[in-house]
Design a protein around this motif. Structure first.
Motif, PDB file in Angstrom:
ATOM      1  N   ILE A 240       0.836  -1.193   0.000  1.00  0.00           N
ATOM      2  CA  ILE A 240       0.000   0.000   0.000  1.00  0.00           C
ATOM      3  C   ILE A 240       0.870   1.242   0.000  1.00  0.00           C
ATOM      4  O   ILE A 240       2.037   1.216   0.409  1.00  0.00           O
ATOM      5  CB  ILE A 240      -0.963   0.035   1.209  1.00  0.00           C
TER       6      ILE A 240
ATOM      7  N   ASP B 286       0.693   5.313   1.310  1.00  0.00           N
ATOM      8  CA  ASP B 286      -0.027   6.042   2.352  1.00  0.00           C
ATOM      9  C   ASP B 286       0.704   7.344   2.630  1.00  0.00           C
ATOM     10  O   ASP B 286       1.927   7.356   2.780  1.00  0.00           O
ATOM     11  CB  ASP B 286      -0.056   5.163   3.613  1.00  0.00           C
TER      12      ASP B 286
ATOM     13  N   SER C  93       0.780  10.229   7.397  1.00  0.00           N
ATOM     14  CA  SER C  93       0.726   9.309   8.522  1.00  0.00           C
ATOM     15  C   SER C  93       2.028   9.432   9.292  1.00  0.00           C
ATOM     16  O   SER C  93       3.102   9.160   8.746  1.00  0.00           O
ATOM     17  CB  SER C  93       0.536   7.871   8.034  1.00  0.00           C
TER      18      SER C  93
ATOM     19  N   THR D  30      -3.053   2.484  10.122  1.00  0.00           N
ATOM     20  CA  THR D  30      -4.188   1.817   9.488  1.00  0.00           C
ATOM     21  C   THR D  30      -4.134   0.335   9.837  1.00  0.00           C
ATOM     22  O   THR D  30      -3.059  -0.279   9.781  1.00  0.00           O
ATOM     23  CB  THR D  30      -4.154   2.003   7.965  1.00  0.00           C
TER      24      THR D  30
ATOM     25  N   GLY E 163       1.397   2.298   7.809  1.00  0.00           N
ATOM     26  CA  GLY E 163       1.533   3.750   7.706  1.00  0.00           C
ATOM     27  C   GLY E 163       2.853   4.231   8.277  1.00  0.00           C
ATOM     28  O   GLY E 163       3.795   3.467   8.460  1.00  0.00           O
TER      29      GLY E 163
ATOM     30  N   GLU F  78       4.645  -2.021   5.026  1.00  0.00           N
ATOM     31  CA  GLU F  78       3.561  -1.862   4.054  1.00  0.00           C
ATOM     32  C   GLU F  78       3.695  -2.807   2.861  1.00  0.00           C
ATOM     33  O   GLU F  78       3.226  -2.516   1.769  1.00  0.00           O
ATOM     34  CB  GLU F  78       3.427  -0.410   3.571  1.00  0.00           C
TER      35      GLU F  78
ATOM     36  N   THR G 170      -9.996  -2.427   5.874  1.00  0.00           N
ATOM     37  CA  THR G 170      -9.057  -1.427   6.370  1.00  0.00           C
ATOM     38  C   THR G 170      -9.778  -0.386   7.215  1.00  0.00           C
ATOM     39  O   THR G 170     -10.951  -0.074   6.982  1.00  0.00           O
ATOM     40  CB  THR G 170      -8.350  -0.715   5.205  1.00  0.00           C
TER      41      THR G 170
ATOM     42  N   ASN H 117      -8.679   3.365   9.637  1.00  0.00           N
ATOM     43  CA  ASN H 117      -7.701   4.308  10.167  1.00  0.00           C
ATOM     44  C   ASN H 117      -8.311   5.030  11.380  1.00  0.00           C
ATOM     45  O   ASN H 117      -9.039   6.010  11.226  1.00  0.00           O
ATOM     46  CB  ASN H 117      -7.299   5.319   9.091  1.00  0.00           C
TER      47      ASN H 117
ATOM     48  N   ASP I 298      -5.194   9.436   7.867  1.00  0.00           N
ATOM     49  CA  ASP I 298      -4.202   8.872   6.955  1.00  0.00           C
ATOM     50  C   ASP I 298      -4.810   8.765   5.566  1.00  0.00           C
ATOM     51  O   ASP I 298      -5.994   8.474   5.414  1.00  0.00           O
ATOM     52  CB  ASP I 298      -3.762   7.475   7.414  1.00  0.00           C
TER      53      ASP I 298
ATOM     54  N   VAL J 293      -4.626   6.636   2.465  1.00  0.00           N
ATOM     55  CA  VAL J 293      -4.203   5.423   1.748  1.00  0.00           C
ATOM     56  C   VAL J 293      -4.736   5.527   0.320  1.00  0.00           C
ATOM     57  O   VAL J 293      -5.937   5.449   0.089  1.00  0.00           O
ATOM     58  CB  VAL J 293      -4.724   4.149   2.427  1.00  0.00           C
TER      59      VAL J 293
END
Length: 345
Positions: free
Chosen positions: A190, A192, A195, A203, A222, A262, A289, A291, A296, A298
């Motif tokens: 991912i 992000d 963060s 997350t 994150g 991540e 998911t 947060n 954050d 994503v």
């Protein structure tokens, strides 16, 4: 540390191939709640991914593409610093990328705006691990560079690029298989921004399959792994140098260190449970998911699997593609981007 691109060097650097029976990945489901759309699907291809963030607004971002490989597509993502400033123009290897020429990721509902440039013409010829100069012409919160490439070492792989904006309050993304899963890697990373860890900004990701009712993959995705702890450098993306070994699923961002890079492999287990997240016979994978800090951003989900796509029918929303696939397993090798730090306001 700088995470160069998340280079899914599937079959490129250290690759262990396991031949498996064919199966299908049928409709990539991104239900109404999920705000990620399929940008591209690449057959017989791998991904190089790297992120950059710096309060000085300049530095390098990396690619790691096999010598002689064909570059299929290259994208540069750049995000604003939450709602403190707009996205600014960027220079990549001295080439000016104007925000007015970029694609704005939708739904653009949270206070961060993320834009995308197609930079294939700039990075059309790559060879090995390379650094590229990047300059933000104003305060951005960092950039992620994703390159899809193919050569003999990537035969049998399929790579997917999803982007958009996951809802901070909770989102769901589902991958439905046309035929039951029989084996092979399922690599997920991912991207992000905004963060900052260690500050309780993270997350969580939970995985559900036919064989797994609900299982925690991470409690600490994150942070500023590819930047630093300050606004203007709060970015991370699973990438070059990162390990496909899944993190401790219950580790927090407390204690002055971060344990999540991540980058995940759902064909593996973790320190809490060695059993893989996805098992033979499964017909779908769902990623849930959330947060908790509600701040954050994503914006990218990148998957490289041992599924070979023979047919793709892209759609703009919930049904992202119809895919018929074969399988070969690999281990990915990824490096991490350097972090820079600044504190969020």
């Amino acid at each position: 540390m700088k995470i160069p691109n998340l280079v899914h060097k599937l079959g490129g650097l250290t690759t262990s191939a396991i031949v498996c029976a064919g199966f299908g990945l049928a409709a990539f489901s991104s239900p109404a709640s999920a705000a990620l759309l399929a940008r591209n699907t690449f057959n017989d291809a791998a991904l190089s991914i790297d992120a950059f963030g710096s309060t000085s607004n300049s530095g390098t971002i990396s690619t790691n593409v096999s010598v002689g490989a064909t570059v299929l597509k290259a994208y540069l993502y750049t995000s604003s610093v939450w709602d403190f400033s707009p996205v600014n123009d960027v220079k990549l290897n001295g080439n000016l990328l104007k925000v007015s020429d970029a694609t704005v990721l939708t739904p653009d509902a949270n206070p961060t705006t993320t834009v995308l440039w197609d930079v294939t013409s700039i990075l059309g010829s790559l060879s090995g691990l390379q650094n590229h100069t990047i300059e933000e012409l104003g305060d951005n919160d960092g950039s992620t560079l994703v390159v899809a490439y193919k050569d003999a070492s990537t035969t049998g792989f399929t790579s997917f690029i999803f982007d958009g904006e996951l809802a901070t309050t909770g989102d769901t993304t589902t991958f439905n298989f046309a035929q039951p899963y029989t084996g092979g890697d399922f690599l997920v990373s991912i991207a992000d921004s905004f963060s900052f860890q260690t500050s309780g900004q993270f997350t969580t990701i939970d995985v559900t399959t036919d064989s797994t009712p609900s299982r925690r993959l991470t409690s600490s995705a994150g942070g500023q792994d590819d930047g630093s702890g300050a606004n203007g450098a709060l970015i991370t993306a699973g990438g070059i140098g990162d390990s496909p070994t899944n993190p401790d699923p219950f580790a927090s961002d407390a204690g002055g260190f971060r344990t999540d890079d991540e980058y995940y492999n759902l064909a593996l287990g973790n320190s809490a449970d060695p059993n893989p997240f996805i098992k033979p016979g499964d017909t779908f994978v769902t990623l849930n998911t959330r947060n908790p800090s509600n701040d954050d951003n994503v914006y990218g989900l990148f998957v490289t699997s041992t599924f070979r796509t023979s047919t793709t029918v892209p759609e703009s929303n919930s049904i992202l593609g119809v895919l018929a696939l074969g399988a070969v397993g690999v281990s990915g090798l990824i490096k991490r981007n350097r972090h820079k730090v600044a504190v969020k306001a």
